[in-house]
Design an enzyme around this catalytic site. Structure first.
Site, PDB file in Angstrom:
ATOM      1  N   PHE A   1       0.807  -1.214   0.000  1.00  0.00           N
ATOM      2  CA  PHE A   1       0.000   0.000   0.000  1.00  0.00           C
ATOM      3  C   PHE A   1       0.841   1.264   0.000  1.00  0.00           C
ATOM      4  O   PHE A   1       0.387   2.331  -0.434  1.00  0.00           O
ATOM      5  CB  PHE A   1      -0.956   0.002   1.197  1.00  0.00           C
ATOM      6  CG  PHE A   1      -0.372   0.479   2.501  1.00  0.00           C
ATOM      7  CD1 PHE A   1      -0.590   1.779   2.943  1.00  0.00           C
ATOM      8  CD2 PHE A   1       0.365  -0.373   3.306  1.00  0.00           C
ATOM      9  CE1 PHE A   1      -0.079   2.213   4.149  1.00  0.00           C
ATOM     10  CE2 PHE A   1       0.874   0.058   4.521  1.00  0.00           C
ATOM     11  CZ  PHE A   1       0.660   1.361   4.942  1.00  0.00           C
ATOM     12  N   LYS A   2       2.095   1.171   0.429  1.00  0.00           N
ATOM     13  CA  LYS A   2       2.954   2.354   0.465  1.00  0.00           C
ATOM     14  C   LYS A   2       3.171   2.940  -0.935  1.00  0.00           C
ATOM     15  O   LYS A   2       3.459   4.125  -1.079  1.00  0.00           O
ATOM     16  CB  LYS A   2       4.306   2.009   1.085  1.00  0.00           C
ATOM     17  CG  LYS A   2       4.229   1.276   2.421  1.00  0.00           C
ATOM     18  CD  LYS A   2       3.729   2.161   3.529  1.00  0.00           C
ATOM     19  CE  LYS A   2       3.611   1.417   4.852  1.00  0.00           C
ATOM     20  NZ  LYS A   2       4.860   1.164   5.527  1.00  0.00           N
ATOM     21  N   ASP A   3       3.019   2.100  -1.972  1.00  0.00           N
ATOM     22  CA  ASP A   3       3.197   2.598  -3.344  1.00  0.00           C
ATOM     23  C   ASP A   3       2.212   3.716  -3.675  1.00  0.00           C
ATOM     24  O   ASP A   3       2.536   4.613  -4.458  1.00  0.00           O
ATOM     25  CB  ASP A   3       3.012   1.467  -4.359  1.00  0.00           C
ATOM     26  CG  ASP A   3       4.150   0.462  -4.339  1.00  0.00           C
ATOM     27  OD1 ASP A   3       5.303   0.872  -4.201  1.00  0.00           O
ATOM     28  OD2 ASP A   3       3.858  -0.749  -4.470  1.00  0.00           O
TER      29      ASP A   3
ATOM     30  N   LEU B   1       3.885   6.783  -2.178  1.00  0.00           N
ATOM     31  CA  LEU B   1       5.290   7.041  -2.468  1.00  0.00           C
ATOM     32  C   LEU B   1       5.592   7.195  -3.946  1.00  0.00           C
ATOM     33  O   LEU B   1       6.576   7.852  -4.311  1.00  0.00           O
ATOM     34  CB  LEU B   1       6.157   5.959  -1.827  1.00  0.00           C
ATOM     35  CG  LEU B   1       6.264   6.141  -0.310  1.00  0.00           C
ATOM     36  CD1 LEU B   1       6.815   4.905   0.368  1.00  0.00           C
ATOM     37  CD2 LEU B   1       7.137   7.348   0.017  1.00  0.00           C
TER      38      LEU B   1
ATOM     39  N   THR C   1       7.738   0.355   3.488  1.00  0.00           N
ATOM     40  CA  THR C   1       8.017   1.747   3.151  1.00  0.00           C
ATOM     41  C   THR C   1       9.325   1.876   2.383  1.00  0.00           C
ATOM     42  O   THR C   1       9.428   2.630   1.417  1.00  0.00           O
ATOM     43  CB  THR C   1       8.076   2.616   4.426  1.00  0.00           C
ATOM     44  OG1 THR C   1       6.779   2.706   4.992  1.00  0.00           O
ATOM     45  CG2 THR C   1       8.554   4.019   4.115  1.00  0.00           C
TER      46      THR C   1
END
Length: 462
Positions: free
Chosen positions: A109-111, A114, A142
């Site tokens: 989900f960090k994509d 980021l 992350t």
């Protein structure tokens, strides 16, 4: 829209300056002067928008110093790296809806945030002619998402700290097999909390921060939070109706960032976002906070959901600011007290307020693995251990007749050992992960010592 510190020590700044500042120079976290809300007519206009268009609309409420055409270009470029046309699709599975947040380049989900943050940094540095040295700590996802967001970009070097041998093998290789000259992976001999403390210490060393133009990619950076607000809005509008029927969300949580994005989204949409269920693993600091008002540090326990093996939730201060009625002096006092004692206590009206804002439930290792196994048996759908924690908590707190969305924060193949332990079979590796085994890797193992990390960055900064 201007931005302030939770500790009140800076003058209001625009979004673009807030992105570049990361951690406020007074040690606090940045927040907008006011959280926007939208009316019913706007919500209806948003309901049928594709994800990139909705993202532009939501982000535009928080960003008024980037031209709309440029923001649209940045958002669409950031979404282009996802392998699903909806970017964050919903999958109905039995009693809940799974919000799949793992369709980006690193399958986590960090994509979502980021990819956008990397493009924002590149855009702003090109305009200013500046440079940046990104420094971040990761408990798993992350780091790889940040690295993929800025690898090979001009004017940027990135230094990522991860706890040595405390992330999954695939998470480690996703980071360490990126050999671009601007990427520096550091495995510290300690925990994620040790790494996070080092990063905060470096950012609070203002001369060092300014000399090397340090940039933040952890969720202390407001851009991370606001980008995640979008998928709450997207899911709520897909499942809700014109009458404003609420949608509940179960969120596997370690650093409080993802669920704080849900808190912001609820302020934006009102009652269309219902219960926010804060799900923790055996490192249940935040569940103790919600259920008993006990925010006290204990020993980190390694689990099969390592991205949640955290005892210092870096975004907690943002919520504390609102709990304190947006009083920066009170927030500063409490955070300084917490730094000294490792404990905060909440009771009375404040605990009632916390429990109105969040529900919470924790899952031990047995419950996590059982949820993976049982969900696969009942629905033919494979959960990663972090998502399983969220599903377990979500179903425990589920309200009859209210749609429940469980956030799927990573692809199950990233945690093959846990999946195999639960189901008896390893997950099928997507091509992007299968090829990691044969790639060359590069990483430095260093002491979890601020001076050692500072010296390393000093030698390799751009």
């Amino acid at each position: 829209m201007r931005y302030l510190s939770t500790r009140g020590g800076i003058a209001p700044i625009p979004f673009t300056e807030a992105v570049m500042m990361g951690l406020a120079t007074d040690g606090g976290l940045l927040l907008p002067e006011r959280l926007p809300t939208v009316d019913a007519a706007t919500i209806e206009q948003w309901r049928g928008l594709a994800y990139p268009d909705l993202a532009c609309a939501v982000l535009g409420l928080f960003i008024d110093d980037i031209p709309a055409a440029d923001l649209e270009r940045l958002v669409k470029r950031s979404c282009a790296g996802f392998d699903h046309p909806e970017v964050t699709p919903l999958a109905r599975q039995g009693e809940c809806h799974i919000l799949e947040l793992f369709h980006g380049p690193t399958l986590a989900f960090k994509d979502v945030a980021l990819q956008l943050l990397g493009n924002l940094f590149e855009y702003l540095l090109a305009a200013s002619g500046g440079r940046m040295n990104i420094v971040g700590a990761t408990s798993g996802d992350t780091g790889s998402a940040a690295i993929y967001g800025v690898r090979g970009k001009e004017r940027i070097n990135i230094f990522i700290l991860h706890p040595h041998q405390r992330v999954s093998p695939i998470q480690e290789r996703q980071m360490t097999t990126v050999l671009d000259a601007n990427v520096f992976n550091i495995a510290i001999k300690g925990t994620f909390d040790d790494g996070q403390a080092i990063v905060k210490r470096l950012f609070n060393d203002i001369p060092f921060k300014e000399k090397h133009q340090l940039g933040a990619i952890n969720s202390i950076n407001w851009a991370r939070i606001v980008a995640q607000v979008v998928y709450y809005v997207y899911a709520a509008l897909r499942l809700g109706d014109e009458r404003g029927t609420p949608v509940d969300f179960a969120v596997p949580t370690g650093n409080f960032g993802d669920i704080f994005a849900g808190f912001v989204a609820r302020r934006l949409l009102g009652e269309r976002i219902g219960q926010l269920i804060l799900a923790t693993n055996e490192n249940n600091l935040l569940t103790r906070f919600v259920l008993a008002g006990d925010y006290s540090v204990s020993q980190v326990r390694p689990t099969s959901s390592p991205s949640m093996d955290i005892q210092l939730a870096s975004n907690f201060e943002r919520y504390l600011y609102y709990l304190n009625g947006e009083d920066p002096a009170a927030t500063r006092r409490e955070m300084e007290g917490f730094a000294a004692t490792g404990k905060l206590s909440f009771a009375g009206e404040r605990l009632t307020r916390i429990q109105a804002d969040f529900a919470s439930h924790s899952a031990d290792e047995a419950a996590t693995l059982a949820t993976i196994r049982d969900f696969k048996a009942r629905h033919g759908y494979l959960l990663d251990p972090h998502t399983a924690v969220g599903v377990y908590a979500g179903l425990a707190c589920r309200r009859e007749g209210v749609p429940l969305v469980c956030l799927a924060t990573a692809h199950p193949a990233k945690f093959a050992a846990a999946v195999e332990a639960a189901t008896g079979q390893p997950p099928v590796l997507p091509p992007a992960l299968a090829q990691l085994a044969d790639k060359e890797s590069r990483c430095r193992v260093l002491a979890a010592d601020p001076g050692v990390i500072r010296d390393f960055i000093e030698r390799h900064a751009i």
